[in-house]
Design an enzyme around this catalytic site. Structure first.
Site, mmCIF file in Angstrom:
data_model
loop_
_atom_site.group_PDB
_atom_site.id
_atom_site.type_symbol
_atom_site.label_atom_id
_atom_site.label_comp_id
_atom_site.label_asym_id
_atom_site.label_seq_id
_atom_site.Cartn_x
_atom_site.Cartn_y
_atom_site.Cartn_z
ATOM 1 N N SER A 16 0.727 -1.237 -0.204
ATOM 2 C CA SER A 16 0.042 0.054 0.120
ATOM 3 C C SER A 16 0.726 1.307 -0.091
ATOM 4 O O SER A 16 0.535 2.299 -0.748
ATOM 5 C CB SER A 16 -0.871 0.042 1.185
ATOM 6 O OG SER A 16 -0.212 0.258 2.455
ATOM 7 N N GLY A 21 -6.271 -3.843 7.264
ATOM 8 C CA GLY A 21 -6.406 -4.575 5.890
ATOM 9 C C GLY A 21 -4.950 -4.813 5.575
ATOM 10 O O GLY A 21 -4.683 -4.934 4.355
ATOM 11 N N THR A 33 -4.882 4.701 3.057
ATOM 12 C CA THR A 33 -5.034 4.242 3.921
ATOM 13 C C THR A 33 -4.935 2.611 4.025
ATOM 14 O O THR A 33 -5.113 2.016 2.805
ATOM 15 C CB THR A 33 -6.248 4.636 4.840
ATOM 16 O OG1 THR A 33 -7.326 3.707 4.447
ATOM 17 C CG2 THR A 33 -6.690 5.924 4.796
ATOM 18 N N CYS A 34 -4.786 1.928 4.830
ATOM 19 C CA CYS A 34 -4.831 0.371 4.961
ATOM 20 C C CYS A 34 -6.260 0.057 5.709
ATOM 21 O O CYS A 34 -6.244 -1.228 6.077
ATOM 22 C CB CYS A 34 -3.675 -0.305 5.737
ATOM 23 S SG CYS A 34 -2.128 -0.129 4.635
ATOM 24 N N SER A 35 -7.033 0.637 5.818
ATOM 25 C CA SER A 35 -8.407 0.602 6.492
ATOM 26 C C SER A 35 -9.391 -0.355 5.549
ATOM 27 O O SER A 35 -9.504 -0.283 4.577
ATOM 28 C CB SER A 35 -9.059 1.722 7.197
ATOM 29 O OG SER A 35 -10.349 1.406 7.698
#
Length: 686
Positions: free
Chosen positions: A283, A385, A443-445
């Protein structure tokens, strides 16, 4: 816990530590081998006292608090955030990993203490219960073997006391562990790991490893040659992996992907130790590539968060050709600044500027940021995530509380609201930088509250002073993505066993685009279907126009068709480029209806201004001049209402009747003859 897990953690920590300790720039193979053996030995024999103290403080803050009826082990007051002093990056990583292992097995460790009657112990206050649990976790890892005291280690009385206490009751503790496994029919202690963590660890162990290439130190060709010499084979995609294989990432050309089973071997390669290959969540590579694609020549970049030094370095490597200034916000301490400078120096990065202020403390008019054109926002998020959330939390110095969320597999509503509010404030602040042309938000959300909703709320906020608002545009990766990732303007990759999760939004200021550019863009995409046809310039000799005095007046009221309208100036003549009616209508929209004068320069005839090229409305009872070049015939003007096929592109209509009075043009010298105007190529109104 399995020795393989401990060995893997120790090896990984060792490599990271050697990468970050930059006082020793050139480490020999022999020295690296000695260091690896030393750290592996430390993992088997225990850790220095300082690591236990820090791990206990971390665990105290992230442990799972049970309901009142289930509280059997008292942990004391954890209202204040613990102050931790890490000796180095290695100590920090080991402390966090030890605390997280204690969290994973919290229920089992507490049951062992109670079943063996080791707890409660009146000589150990509740404030040290976290230390007791952490040290028991490590004792179980070491198969209840005695801990070694390391040379030059600074001893801590509480650690020494609890260590001796646990070792004294090691037999009872081992028996308690055995009874627990029999009770739950557990073949291994992995049975006691919560299902959410078990699934996360299974996914983490399967997600391919992503390494980006530091082209300051090595080229892609040299990396491939080195890997082939070590027995690696290149394949097309991750679906073709077969042990010693690798592939080039489909989105980022400088990222190599490897099977996760090769993690330990890869981390021991010289390519990794020398900062030529750098392991990082995909990411982050997607984010820096997106920002780089938006960077115009001569523009600078603002990185709103310090995050991992690897992300900053990756941006520096990508922008090597243009060498913009990369401004990094939030470097608070001098120690952190020195650490980052050493890291960047070792990796060959030179165009990085460290700012002490947080991003939201920066003024949009800050003179240091005058040339900034792109802002990269990588805000703190839940990170559920990510391919390896634990690694990402450690590498970016994120909040330790995220470890509890990782353990539970979800984020509480209060925590999610706090994160989303902070993200929204940062994105709105980014919109206030008037000279910035684009913003990348990543984001990694897995939560829309941190992703789509934050972006939509920011765009709807209506930032004051924003003359040209932002709009969402497709990511540079949208065309090379397979699936659900490009269903909207947002670029999304769902977390899976073959990829880490990522959310990416690209915001760009609306640009003022000329009609000519619109047509060119549409023609390039074959969207006009032959409506606009460009013809090369030709020198055309224009026929003479016979003057007819009597028919001139009549032409004022009757439209006259003209296939080619030619005007001569001396010996030179230029043919006007034909433009279709469709193109004329498109360009007409870009002419301000309230503007009095034409958007194009006025032409002069014998020292006098010619009539405007733009059709003008009647003002105060008088009509504006005709948009057609006028001709004078023995003191009287010819009509200008002739329908022109090859008129100026801004022309709205060609068959407008114009009164005689509006078509008169004075001649300064000599008798009145035909007025001649050089008709040049149409000028773009913009």
């Amino acid at each position: 816990m399995p020795d393989s897990e401990s060995n893997l953690v120790s090896s990984h920590v060792d490599v990271i530590n050697r990468t970050s300790v930059l006082s020793e720039m050139n480490i020999s193979d022999e020295k690296r081998s000695v260091e690896k053996r030393a750290v592996t030995q430390i993992g088997k024999d225990g850790y220095p006292d300082s690591i236990y103290i820090n791990a206990a403080k971390i665990f105290q803050g992230i442990r799972i608090e049970k309901s009142t009826g289930r509280i059997l082990v008292q942990y004391g007051n954890a209202s204040e955030s613990p102050m931790m002093a890490f000796k180095d990056e290695h100590s920090r990583r080991v402390s966090y990993e030890l605390a997280f292992r204690a969290l994973k097995y919290q229920d089992l460790l507490e049951e062992m203490l109670l079943d063996s009657k080791v707890y409660p112990c009146y000589s150990i206050p509740d404030e040290l219960t976290s230390l007791l649990v952490v040290m028991l976790c490590d004792l179980q890892d070491r198969k209840f073997q005695k801990r070694k005291v390391f040379a030059e280690e600074e001893l801590v009385a509480e650690v020494q006391e609890i260590g001796h206490y646990l070792y004294r009751y090691r037999t009872k503790l081992a028996a308690a562990l055995a009874r627990c496994r029999i009770k739950y029919d557990a073949l291994s202690i992995e049975y006691f790991v919560p299902e959410t963590i078990s699934k996360q660890e299974q996914r983490t162990s399967a997600v391919p490893l992503c390494f980006w290439i530091n082209t300051f130190k090595i080229t892609l060709e040299d990396v491939i040659r080195d890997l082939e010499m070590k027995g690696f084979t290149k394949v097309e995609s991750v679906s073709d992996f077969d042990h010693y294989t690798y592939a080039v990432d489909q989105h980022c050309h400088d990222v190599l992907v490897f099977p996760s089973s090769l993690r330990e071997e890869l981390l021991n390669l010289d390519l990794f130790a020398d900062c030529k290959l750098l392991l990082q969540d995909k990411s982050r590579s997607l984010a820096v590539h997106s920002a780089h694609a938006l960077l115009s020549e001569g523009g600078d970049i603002i990185m709103a968060h310090t995050g991992s030094h690897l992300t900053i370095a990756h941006m520096s490597v990508l922008t090597n050709d243009s060498k913009p200034s990369i401004f990094v916000c939030g470097v608070k301490s001098l120690a952190k600044e020195e650490e980052l400078r050493n890291n960047f120096s070792h990796m060959g990065c030179e165009n990085i500027w460290l700012l002490h202020e947080d991003f939201t403390e920066l003024q949009p008019t800050d003179p240091r940021l005058e040339k900034a054109k792109v802002i990269l926002l990588l805000p703190q998020c839940s990170e559920l995530g990510a391919g390896n959330p634990m690694e990402l939390i450690l590498s970016e110095h994120s909040d330790a509380g995220l470890l509890r969320d990782l353990f539970q597999g979800f984020v509480s509503e209060d925590k999610l609201r706090i994160l989303a509010e902070r993200q929204l404030n940062e994105l709105i602040h980014a919109l206030k930088f008037n000279k910035v042309q684009a913003i990348v938000y990543c984001t990694c959300s897995v939560y829309p509250e941190e992703n789509e909703l934050v972006v939509k709320k920011a765009l709807e906020s209506g930032v004051e002073g924003d003359k040209r608002p932002y709009r969402l545009i497709p990511s540079v990766f949208s065309t090379c993505s397979n699936s659900e990732s490009s269903t909207e303007m947002f670029f999304k990759i769902e977390p899976s066993e073959i990829s880490s999760g990522c959310f990416l939004a690209v915001l760009e200021r609306e640009k003022k685009v000329s009609a000519k550019d619109i047509l060119a863009s549409a023609a390039a995409k074959a969207l006009l279907d032959g409506i606009v046809e460009e013809k090369p310039k030709e020198e055309v000799k224009k026929p003479k126009v016979k003057q007819r005095r009597r028919k001139a007046a009549a032409s004022d009221s009757k439209p006259k068709a003209a296939k080619d309208l030619h005007h001569h100036t001396g010996a030179n003549a230029k043919a006007e480029v034909p433009v279709s009616k469709a193109a004329s209508k498109i360009q007409e929209k870009h002419v301000c209806p309230t503007k009095a004068g034409s958007d194009t320069p006025q032409k002069t005839v014998k020292g006098k201004k010619a009539a405007s090229d733009t059709p003008q409305k009647t003002v105060q009872g008088k009509k504006a001049a005709s948009d057609t070049p006028q001709k004078t015939v023995q003191g009287k003007k010819a009509a200008s209402n002739t329908q022109q096929k090859n008129a100026h592109p801004t022309k709205a209509a060609s068959n407008v009747s114009v009164p005689k009075a509006a078509s008169k043009t004075r001649q300064k010298n000599g008798p009145r003859t035909d007025s001649c105007v050089e008709l040049k190529k149409p000028v773009n109104p913009d």
